[in-house]
Design a protein around this motif. Structure first.
Motif, PDB file in Angstrom:
ATOM      1  N   GLU A 236       0.960  -1.347  -0.082  1.00 34.06           N
ATOM      2  CA  GLU A 236      -0.254  -0.033   0.115  1.00 34.06           C
ATOM      3  C   GLU A 236       0.922   1.269  -0.011  1.00 34.06           C
ATOM      4  O   GLU A 236       0.184   2.143  -0.482  1.00 34.06           O
ATOM      5  N   ASN A 237       2.213   1.162   0.450  1.00 33.14           N
ATOM      6  CA  ASN A 237       3.184   2.303   0.645  1.00 33.14           C
ATOM      7  C   ASN A 237       4.103   2.097  -0.614  1.00 33.14           C
ATOM      8  O   ASN A 237       4.301   1.549  -1.126  1.00 33.14           O
ATOM      9  N   GLU A 238       4.104   3.575  -1.155  1.00 34.51           N
ATOM     10  CA  GLU A 238       4.967   3.765  -2.269  1.00 34.51           C
ATOM     11  C   GLU A 238       6.407   3.927  -2.017  1.00 34.51           C
ATOM     12  O   GLU A 238       6.657   4.779  -1.337  1.00 34.51           O
TER      13      GLU A 238
ATOM     14  N   GLU B 247       4.929  10.155  -1.337  1.00 34.83           N
ATOM     15  CA  GLU B 247       3.557  10.193  -1.027  1.00 34.83           C
ATOM     16  C   GLU B 247       3.001   9.537  -2.642  1.00 34.83           C
ATOM     17  O   GLU B 247       3.474   9.936  -3.596  1.00 34.83           O
ATOM     18  N   ALA B 248       1.786   9.010  -2.454  1.00 42.06           N
ATOM     19  CA  ALA B 248       1.209   8.340  -3.720  1.00 42.06           C
ATOM     20  C   ALA B 248       1.386   9.461  -5.033  1.00 42.06           C
ATOM     21  O   ALA B 248       0.455  10.233  -4.759  1.00 42.06           O
TER      22      ALA B 248
ATOM     23  N   THR C 277       7.342   9.853   2.898  1.00 42.35           N
ATOM     24  CA  THR C 277       6.403   9.484   3.669  1.00 42.35           C
ATOM     25  C   THR C 277       6.907   9.064   5.023  1.00 42.35           C
ATOM     26  O   THR C 277       8.182   8.927   4.988  1.00 42.35           O
TER      27      THR C 277
ATOM     28  N   VAL D 177       6.653   6.310   6.535  1.00 47.37           N
ATOM     29  CA  VAL D 177       6.583   4.850   6.698  1.00 47.37           C
ATOM     30  C   VAL D 177       8.034   3.911   6.770  1.00 47.37           C
ATOM     31  O   VAL D 177       8.998   4.209   5.921  1.00 47.37           O
TER      32      VAL D 177
ATOM     33  N   GLU E 188       9.068   0.091   5.738  1.00 48.91           N
ATOM     34  CA  GLU E 188       8.720  -1.413   5.396  1.00 48.91           C
ATOM     35  C   GLU E 188       9.716  -2.234   5.457  1.00 48.91           C
ATOM     36  O   GLU E 188      11.154  -1.922   5.444  1.00 48.91           O
TER      37      GLU E 188
ATOM     38  N   VAL F  31       5.083  -3.761   7.879  1.00 46.41           N
ATOM     39  CA  VAL F  31       5.394  -2.521   8.358  1.00 46.41           C
ATOM     40  C   VAL F  31       6.106  -2.387   9.729  1.00 46.41           C
ATOM     41  O   VAL F  31       5.827  -2.976  10.321  1.00 46.41           O
TER      42      VAL F  31
ATOM     43  N   ASN G  84       6.816   4.089  12.607  1.00 45.05           N
ATOM     44  CA  ASN G  84       6.757   5.284  11.647  1.00 45.05           C
ATOM     45  C   ASN G  84       8.077   6.240  11.930  1.00 45.05           C
ATOM     46  O   ASN G  84       8.501   6.080  13.257  1.00 45.05           O
TER      47      ASN G  84
ATOM     48  N   LYS H 119       8.297  12.719   7.565  1.00 45.42           N
ATOM     49  CA  LYS H 119       7.954  12.295   6.099  1.00 45.42           C
ATOM     50  C   LYS H 119       9.627  12.427   5.432  1.00 45.42           C
ATOM     51  O   LYS H 119      10.526  13.238   5.944  1.00 45.42           O
TER      52      LYS H 119
ATOM     53  N   TRP I  18      11.526  11.642   1.839  1.00 42.85           N
ATOM     54  CA  TRP I  18      11.694  10.983   0.281  1.00 42.85           C
ATOM     55  C   TRP I  18      13.119  11.445  -0.220  1.00 42.85           C
ATOM     56  O   TRP I  18      13.768  12.450  -0.029  1.00 42.85           O
TER      57      TRP I  18
END
Length: 174
Positions: free
Chosen positions: A52-54, A75-76, A83, A85, A87, A98, A101, A105, A107
Motif C-alpha cells: 500500500e505504501n509507495e 507520497e502516492a 512518507t 513509513v 517497510e 510495516v 513510523n 516524512k 523522500w
C-alpha cells in the motif's frame, strides 16, 4: 515497472522495485523478488508483492539478520513529498511487514546500519518544495521502535540520498 532499487539477498535472489510507468494511482505499489539461476541470465521466477505504501525513492539497507529495511518513499504519485513509513522485507518468508513510523516524512533519505544493528535514517524531503527533513531518526529494539534525534537541529546535507558511512570509531561520516 522500472527497477531503480535493487537488493541482492543472501540467498542470491534480488529484491527490486521502482516507479510504475505509467503510475497506477490505485494505491498498489508493486515490488518483485527475482530468482536468477547461477551461471545464466534467465530468470527462473519472479514473485510480485504489492504494498500500500509507495517505496519509490526510499532509503534502504540490510538489517543484521538479512531483512531489508526501507525507510520513507514517495507520497502516492506526488514527487517531493515523502512518507514516514518503514517497510521491512523478510527473505525467509518472502514477505513485507510495516515497521515503526519515522518522526517525519522522508523522500530520498539515506538509511545506514550502525554497528549495534540499529538503523540511522537521515535527510529526505517532506514537502512539495523539497524541504529537507533535518532530524535524523534511529531505530530501536531491533527495528521495532524509533527515536528522533531532536538534539540535532540541523543536518548539513542535501535531501538527495546523502552518502553516509560508519567510521571506524562508530560515528556516522557524511
Amino acid at each position: 515497472a522500472v527497477g531503480f532499487h535493487m537488493n541482492l539477498l543472501a540467498d542470491g535472489r534480488v529484491l527490486t522495485w521502482g516507479q510504475d510507468l505509467p503510475p497506477s494511482g490505485s494505491g498498489v505499489f508493486p515490488t518483485y523478488v527475482v530468482t536468477i539461476p547461477s551461471g545464466t541470465t534467465d530468470t527462473s521466477s519472479v514473485v510480485r508483492l504489492d504494498l500500500e505504501n509507495e517505496l519509490f525513492c526510499a532509503g534502504e539497507t540490510f538489517m543484521p539478520d538479512g531483512r531489508v529495511w526501507a525507510s520513507g518513499g514517495q507520497e502516492a504519485l506526488i514527487e517531493g513529498i515523502g512518507t514516514p513509513v518503514i517497510e521491512i522485507f523478510n527473505p525467509a518468508t518472502t514477505s513485507w511487514g510495516v515497521g515503526p513510523n519515522l518522526s517525519g516524512k522522508r523522500w530520498y533519505p539515506t538509511a545506514t546500519t550502525l554497528p549495534n544493528g540499529e538503523i540511522a535514517n537521515i535527510a529526505g524531503s517532506f514537502d512539495d518544495v523539497f524541504s529537507s527533513n533535518l532530524t535524523p531518526d534511529i531505530s530501536t529494539g531491533g527495528g521495532t521502535g524509533m527515536r528522533a534525534l531532536t538534539g540535532v537541529s540541523s543536518v548539513p546535507v542535501d535531501y538527495d540520498y546523502p552518502r553516509a558511512f560508519v567510521a571506524p570509531n562508530g560515528k556516522i561520516f557524511i
